[in-house]
Design a protein around this motif. Structure first.
Motif, short mmCIF file in Angstrom:
data_model
loop_
_atom_site.label_atom_id
_atom_site.label_comp_id
_atom_site.label_asym_id
_atom_site.label_seq_id
_atom_site.Cartn_x
_atom_site.Cartn_y
_atom_site.Cartn_z
N PHE A 22 -3.94 0.80 -9.54
CA PHE A 22 -4.84 -0.12 -8.96
C PHE A 22 -5.99 0.67 -8.50
O PHE A 22 -5.77 1.82 -7.93
CB PHE A 22 -4.22 -1.20 -7.76
N LYS A 57 -2.89 -6.02 -7.47
CA LYS A 57 -2.33 -4.52 -7.33
C LYS A 57 -0.96 -4.24 -8.08
O LYS A 57 -0.65 -3.33 -8.45
CB LYS A 57 -2.16 -4.59 -5.71
N ASP A 58 0.00 -5.43 -8.01
CA ASP A 58 1.37 -5.31 -8.68
C ASP A 58 1.25 -5.31 -10.11
O ASP A 58 2.13 -5.06 -10.77
CB ASP A 58 2.29 -6.35 -7.97
N ASP A 116 0.94 -1.27 0.15
CA ASP A 116 0.03 -0.03 0.21
C ASP A 116 0.98 1.36 0.08
O ASP A 116 0.37 2.14 -0.77
CB ASP A 116 -0.98 -0.14 1.21
N ARG A 150 3.07 5.25 -6.51
CA ARG A 150 3.48 4.09 -7.68
C ARG A 150 4.28 4.50 -8.76
O ARG A 150 4.91 3.84 -9.31
CB ARG A 150 1.59 3.89 -8.17
N ALA A 189 -10.54 -6.11 -8.74
CA ALA A 189 -10.45 -4.66 -8.65
C ALA A 189 -11.62 -3.92 -9.13
O ALA A 189 -12.42 -4.44 -9.68
CB ALA A 189 -9.21 -4.30 -9.60
N GLY A 193 -9.36 0.13 -6.05
CA GLY A 193 -10.24 -1.12 -5.36
C GLY A 193 -11.01 -0.12 -4.25
O GLY A 193 -11.06 0.92 -4.33
N LEU A 203 2.02 1.88 -3.39
CA LEU A 203 0.75 2.00 -4.31
C LEU A 203 0.66 3.81 -4.16
O LEU A 203 0.26 4.57 -5.06
CB LEU A 203 -0.49 1.42 -4.16
N ARG A 262 -9.18 2.37 -2.55
CA ARG A 262 -8.16 3.21 -3.40
C ARG A 262 -8.67 4.08 -4.49
O ARG A 262 -9.13 3.62 -5.45
CB ARG A 262 -6.92 2.34 -3.61
#
Length: 432
Positions: free
Chosen positions: A424, A418-419, A112, A118, A218, A426, A115, A429
């Motif tokens: 990403f 996420k990677d 997180d 990112r 996602a 969600g 991200l 997020r």
């Protein structure tokens, strides 16, 4: 104009630019590893010969962006591609502060936190390779379809009615009324069939208002969808998909397998044709017989999450194959627009790869009265009235499927979702 590092010419003066991956600034010498999207290059500066560069060198930090101009020479002492630049000019384009996502040695930075930053996280060799491979894979899927007379279309993502099931949609204000973000291009893919566009595909965003917190979900992702007409069975759809995937994975492997092995220590397996196929009830029988996995009769119309995971082992054990088509889902667990056989079983399938569902495909119901009745059965006849109109004026038999681009990427590299996404999205997020 700068030259990409992979295109620099030995024995000539070149101008390059990129991020500073490493710098060793010593008393008499300075060594900089510069990287751009294509490759890396060592810059070697003898300070005695270039006193005018000393102040500049002292300001350069890791991840700073610089440009440099100088002679490229071959060197047996330089491990990095066996060459180096002796720059006469260096310009700092942007100075970088210390990275906020560098973890202590031997530790991994929290996902997180990565991200949150990112754009910095994406600078790694692993991430750059991931998205090069993703781009190449989709390009080869397009190439496969273009050679078979498919055309690419782009359908709207703002729609006036809740699509498909009506569940899990994002509602947005649209001037004086509500609009919804499309869960898939499904309805418009089928409209293209009614329009006489016999073979189409699309790659674009898909939105799902679902509060899953799993390795593979996602709320916004990229779908790769296709639809084509004049099929005789959903088996024609399965054949098209397996051939497309084999082609795209084979071409990707030919270009990137060595680099994937070097950077990720993963062997990219090119699947053999045809892919194995099993009925859902037979899958459950084998899961129970081989691994002791049991579910109640009420659950056997769909594949459970644990069952999906075990299918990876089942397919390897039974067929020595990473992929498995599963057919025979119940009508309660399939969309209303799936055609059904004489027994009422939907004419469709899921494709499982490495224990993860990557596709739901089917032959669609193209006959207006039957389709209308199936929508009414699901309580959706009024919600999808605009869609039903597509079939009033003639529509050929057709079918198709959709693949999640991010899931494909996730499974190639054995990473989490996420990677595997550029950014990403969600339930928790929305930034950056």
């Amino acid at each position: 104009m700068r030259t990409m590092i992979k295109n620099i010419k030995l024995g000539e003066v070149n101008e390059v630019a990129g991020f500073v991956e490493n710098i060793r600034n010593k008393k008499t010498m300075c060594f900089i590893v510069l990287k751009d999207q294509s490759s890396k290059l060592q810059l070697t500066i003898e300070k005695e010969k270039h006193p005018d560069l000393i102040d500049t060198l002292d300001k350069i930090t890791i991840d700073s962006v610089i440009s440099a101009k100088g002679l490229i020479m071959e060197s047996e002492y330089v491990k990095l591609n066996g060459m180096e630049m002796y720059p006469d000019e260096i310009k700092i384009e942007s100075v970088a502060e210390p990275s906020p996502i560098v973890a202590p040695k031997g530790e991994e930075t929290n996902i997180d936190l990565r991200l949150d930053y990112r754009w910095i996280d994406l600078r790694t060799d692993k991430n750059l390779l991931m998205f090069k491979v993703q781009s190449y894979f989709i390009n080869k899927a397009r190439e496969f379809l273009n050679e078979r007379d498919f055309i690419e279309i782009h359908t709207p993502k703002l729609i006036g009615a809740e699509s498909e099931s009506g569940a899990g949609v994002f509602k947005v204000d649209y001037f004086d009324r509500n609009a919804y973000l499309a869960q898939s291009p499904q309805f418009y893919k089928q409209m293209a069939m009614a329009a006489g566009f016999e073979r189409i595909y699309e790659s674009g965003p898909v939105f799902r208002a679902e509060k899953f917190a799993s390795r593979k979900h996602a709320t916004e992702f990229t779908g790769f969808d296709l639809e084509f007409s004049y099929i005789k069975s959903y088996k024609d759809v399965m054949k098209m998909e397996e051939e497309m995937l084999e082609y795209a994975l084979r071409k990707t492997s030919e270009k990137y397998k060595d680099e994937i092995k070097k950077v990720y220590d993963i062997d990219l397996v090119v699947p053999t044709l045809p892919f194995p196929v099993m009925d859902l009830h037979d899958v459950y029988d084998e899961l129970e017989k081989r691994y002791g996995y049991k579910v109640s009769e009420s659950e056997k119309g769909d594949l459970t999450t644990e069952g999906e995971r075990l299918v990876a082992k089942l397919s390897k054990d039974m067929f020595n194959h990473e992929f498995l088509f599963i057919t025979g889902y119940s009508k309660e667990n399939r969309a209303f627009y799936h055609m059904r056989d004489e027994k009422g079983v939907p004419c469709g399938y899921d494709l499982i790869w490495k224990g993860c569902e990557i596709t739901t495909g089917a032959q669609r119901e193209h006959r207006y009265e039957i389709l209308k009745a199936q929508a009414k059965e699901k309580g959706l006849d009024e919600d999808v009235k605009f869609y039903l109109d597509f079939f009033k004026y003639g529509c050929p038999p057709h079918g198709g499927f959709g693949i999640g681009v991010d899931r494909i990427t996730m499974l190639i590299f054995n990473e989490g979702i996420k990677d595997s996404m550029f950014l990403f999205r969600g339930p928790d997020r929305l930034n950056p």
